[in-house]
Every structure is written in C-alpha cells, then in structure tokens.
Design a protein around this motif. Structure first.
Motif, PDB file in Angstrom:
ATOM      1  N   ARG A  23      27.583 -50.061 -10.919  1.00  0.00           N
ATOM      2  CA  ARG A  23      27.391 -48.974 -10.287  1.00  0.00           C
ATOM      3  C   ARG A  23      28.599 -48.256  -9.596  1.00  0.00           C
ATOM      4  N   ALA A  24      27.681 -47.117  -9.124  1.00  0.00           N
ATOM      5  CA  ALA A  24      28.791 -45.785  -8.688  1.00  0.00           C
ATOM      6  C   ALA A  24      29.464 -45.963  -7.110  1.00  0.00           C
ATOM      7  N   LYS A  25      30.444 -45.479  -6.958  1.00  0.00           N
ATOM      8  CA  LYS A  25      31.137 -45.269  -6.285  1.00  0.00           C
ATOM      9  C   LYS A  25      31.034 -44.785  -5.356  1.00  0.00           C
ATOM     10  N   ALA A  26      31.441 -44.663  -4.041  1.00  0.00           N
ATOM     11  CA  ALA A  26      30.840 -44.154  -2.665  1.00  0.00           C
ATOM     12  C   ALA A  26      30.695 -42.079  -2.807  1.00  0.00           C
ATOM     13  N   ASP A  27      31.699 -42.429  -3.209  1.00  0.00           N
ATOM     14  CA  ASP A  27      31.898 -40.615  -4.054  1.00  0.00           C
ATOM     15  C   ASP A  27      31.190 -39.979  -4.774  1.00  0.00           C
ATOM     16  N   VAL A  28      31.024 -40.607  -5.084  1.00  0.00           N
ATOM     17  CA  VAL A  28      29.679 -40.035  -6.072  1.00  0.00           C
ATOM     18  C   VAL A  28      28.290 -40.414  -5.927  1.00  0.00           C
ATOM     19  N   VAL A  29      28.207 -41.437  -5.138  1.00  0.00           N
ATOM     20  CA  VAL A  29      26.643 -41.199  -4.257  1.00  0.00           C
ATOM     21  C   VAL A  29      26.347 -40.384  -3.445  1.00  0.00           C
ATOM     22  N   ARG A  30      28.213 -39.381  -2.564  1.00  0.00           N
ATOM     23  CA  ARG A  30      26.995 -38.507  -2.056  1.00  0.00           C
ATOM     24  C   ARG A  30      27.273 -37.494  -3.014  1.00  0.00           C
ATOM     25  N   GLU A  31      28.411 -37.903  -3.628  1.00  0.00           N
ATOM     26  CA  GLU A  31      28.044 -36.220  -4.042  1.00  0.00           C
ATOM     27  C   GLU A  31      27.392 -35.593  -5.030  1.00  0.00           C
ATOM     28  N   THR A  32      26.590 -36.751  -6.070  1.00  0.00           N
ATOM     29  CA  THR A  32      25.445 -36.492  -6.636  1.00  0.00           C
ATOM     30  C   THR A  32      24.136 -35.934  -5.706  1.00  0.00           C
ATOM     31  N   GLY A  67      24.291 -36.247  -1.921  1.00  0.00           N
ATOM     32  CA  GLY A  67      23.870 -35.536  -0.688  1.00  0.00           C
ATOM     33  C   GLY A  67      24.090 -36.338   0.568  1.00  0.00           C
ATOM     34  N   TYR A  68      23.759 -37.833  -0.066  1.00  0.00           N
ATOM     35  CA  TYR A  68      23.795 -38.597   1.295  1.00  0.00           C
ATOM     36  C   TYR A  68      24.487 -39.829   1.209  1.00  0.00           C
ATOM     37  N   ALA A  69      25.616 -40.319   2.333  1.00  0.00           N
ATOM     38  CA  ALA A  69      26.105 -41.552   2.175  1.00  0.00           C
ATOM     39  C   ALA A  69      25.570 -42.517   1.861  1.00  0.00           C
ATOM     40  N   ILE A  70      26.068 -43.636   1.405  1.00  0.00           N
ATOM     41  CA  ILE A  70      25.438 -44.868   0.841  1.00  0.00           C
ATOM     42  C   ILE A  70      25.047 -45.948   2.285  1.00  0.00           C
ATOM     43  N   GLY A  71      23.637 -46.370   2.214  1.00  0.00           N
ATOM     44  CA  GLY A  71      23.169 -46.803   3.322  1.00  0.00           C
ATOM     45  C   GLY A  71      21.577 -46.093   4.183  1.00  0.00           C
ATOM     46  N   GLY A  72      21.872 -44.213   4.072  1.00  0.00           N
ATOM     47  CA  GLY A  72      21.314 -43.754   3.882  1.00  0.00           C
ATOM     48  C   GLY A  72      20.693 -42.903   3.272  1.00  0.00           C
ATOM     49  N   VAL A  73      20.377 -43.016   1.440  1.00  0.00           N
ATOM     50  CA  VAL A  73      20.168 -42.211   0.512  1.00  0.00           C
ATOM     51  C   VAL A  73      18.522 -42.391   0.183  1.00  0.00           C
ATOM     52  N   PRO A  74      17.817 -41.474   0.965  1.00  0.00           N
ATOM     53  CA  PRO A  74      16.252 -41.261  -0.058  1.00  0.00           C
ATOM     54  C   PRO A  74      15.726 -41.549  -0.854  1.00  0.00           C
ATOM     55  N   PRO A  75      14.696 -41.672  -1.311  1.00  0.00           N
ATOM     56  CA  PRO A  75      14.316 -42.036  -2.682  1.00  0.00           C
ATOM     57  C   PRO A  75      14.032 -40.339  -3.478  1.00  0.00           C
ATOM     58  N   PHE A  76      14.033 -39.276  -2.936  1.00  0.00           N
ATOM     59  CA  PHE A  76      14.082 -37.885  -3.435  1.00  0.00           C
ATOM     60  C   PHE A  76      14.823 -37.465  -1.842  1.00  0.00           C
ATOM     61  N   GLY A  77      14.754 -35.262  -2.593  1.00  0.00           N
ATOM     62  CA  GLY A  77      15.955 -34.942  -2.598  1.00  0.00           C
ATOM     63  C   GLY A  77      17.399 -34.225  -1.741  1.00  0.00           C
ATOM     64  N   SER A  97      17.259 -47.271  -2.822  1.00  0.00           N
ATOM     65  CA  SER A  97      17.799 -46.262  -3.614  1.00  0.00           C
ATOM     66  C   SER A  97      19.143 -46.717  -4.182  1.00  0.00           C
ATOM     67  N   LEU A  98      19.156 -46.673  -4.843  1.00  0.00           N
ATOM     68  CA  LEU A  98      20.398 -47.070  -5.376  1.00  0.00           C
ATOM     69  C   LEU A  98      20.783 -45.877  -6.725  1.00  0.00           C
ATOM     70  N   ILE A  99      22.523 -45.698  -6.313  1.00  0.00           N
ATOM     71  CA  ILE A  99      23.023 -44.766  -7.225  1.00  0.00           C
ATOM     72  C   ILE A  99      24.055 -45.833  -8.434  1.00  0.00           C
ATOM     73  N   PHE A 100      23.570 -45.679  -9.882  1.00  0.00           N
ATOM     74  CA  PHE A 100      24.698 -46.568 -11.102  1.00  0.00           C
ATOM     75  C   PHE A 100      25.353 -45.197 -11.702  1.00  0.00           C
ATOM     76  N   ALA A 101      26.285 -45.548 -12.549  1.00  0.00           N
ATOM     77  CA  ALA A 101      26.379 -44.841 -13.790  1.00  0.00           C
ATOM     78  C   ALA A 101      26.095 -44.814 -15.023  1.00  0.00           C
ATOM     79  N   ALA A 102      25.619 -44.565 -15.959  1.00  0.00           N
ATOM     80  CA  ALA A 102      25.441 -44.878 -17.074  1.00  0.00           C
ATOM     81  C   ALA A 102      26.474 -44.418 -17.262  1.00  0.00           C
ATOM     82  N   ASP A 103      27.446 -44.664 -18.937  1.00  0.00           N
ATOM     83  CA  ASP A 103      28.171 -43.796 -19.744  1.00  0.00           C
ATOM     84  C   ASP A 103      28.891 -42.478 -18.696  1.00  0.00           C
TER      85      ASP A 103
END
Length: 169
Positions: free
Chosen positions: A95-104, A106-116, A59-65
């Motif tokens: 690629r989104a930065k770690a703080d954006v991943v957590r903010e978006t 609610g999970y830290a990189i390495g533990g992001v589920p595909p939903f929820g 589950s990878l978070i990117f920033a599109a524009d």
C-alpha cells in the motif's frame, strides 16, 4: 491571510474540475454531489449517497516494486495484493504511503478520483465494478462524489480489467 477555495461550484476539487474540462467531461459537473460530512470511506460514501456499498469505486494507490499503480475496486471488496503482484509481474506490492498518494495523484487519501491525476500511472480496475449500472467515485476531495457507468469510468481511467479482489474463504 489568504484563503484557498478547495472546491469549484460543483463540489469537485479545482484539479479534478480542470481534468474534467481537459477530458471533455464538462457534462459531469452537474452530477457531482457534495456532502457536508466527509465521504472519505466507502461506507461513509454509500451511506451519504444511499447506494449499495459495492457501488462505490475506491481509488487505491499501491507501490509495485516502488512504482505507483492505481487499483479501482468496488467498495464492498478488498484488494488481494498477491493477485495485484501477479497481474503486474512485480516482486513486491505494498500500500502506498499518504505522501506518495498525494505526490502521484495530486489528491489526498479519501478524495482520490479514478482519473485526472497529476502523473500518469498504470491503472487496474477490478471486474466487480461492472456488476452495476452506475458506480460512484470521489471527485477530488473527501466531500464530493460523482456517478458514472462503470465501463465509461474504466475507459476514462485507461484501466486494464482484472480480477484482483480478495476471495471469500
């Protein structure tokens, strides 16, 4: 000093456990597997589970524009950012930065589920996930994973099926 329980009895993070309840997926709790060592990377997860690397759902978070987007990709493949950009009609995808991943999410990189996730984001799922009967995804922390049929995972994530993995040259 107080301590915070970072998992529920199934091994899932409390946020993910609550999301499963809200989604009517309580039957998933007994299938969550918790490992003493982190399964933060696809390789670590596949080794711990004893499955093929491609059976891991990243589950990878990117920033599109600048707007977060979740891409679900099999563990043996890499995301082709240019293909994501084309799929979304975006000017720039990074690629989104770690703080954006957590903010978006609610999970830290390495533990992001595909939903929820904490916020609703657009979700793209690479078709390569459908090549398996079962895939494994993070359960909200780097020590826990759960199995699910790929078509169900895509449906629960409200994902659009796309072809965004890098092609071998």
């Amino acid at each position: 000093m107080t301590t915070v329980d970072v998992t529920d009895s199934s091994g899932a993070s409390p946020r993910f456990a609550a999301a499963l309840r809200e989604m009517g997926l309580d039957d998933l709790h007994p299938r969550i597997r918790r490992f003493p060592d982190a399964t933060r990377t696809a390789v670590e997860a596949a080794e711990a589970i004893g499955c093929e690397l491609s059976q891991i759902c990243k589950s990878l978070i990117f920033a599109a524009d600048g707007v977060p987007v979740l891409v679900l990709m099999d563990g043996a493949s890499r995301v082709d950012v240019e293909r994501v950009r084309e799929e979304l009609g975006a000017e720039k995808v990074t690629r989104a930065k770690a703080d954006v991943v957590r903010e978006t999410t609610g999970y830290a990189i390495g533990g992001v589920p595909p939903f929820g996730h904490r916020t609703k984001t657009r979700v793209l799922a690479d078709r390569s996930l459908l090549e398996h009967d079962v895939v494994w995804a993070a359960a909200g922390n780097p020590h826990a994973v759960f199995p699910m049929e790929p078509k169900d995972l895509v449906a629960h994530a409200a994902a659009t099926l796309v072809d965004v993995r890098e092609r071998s040259s």
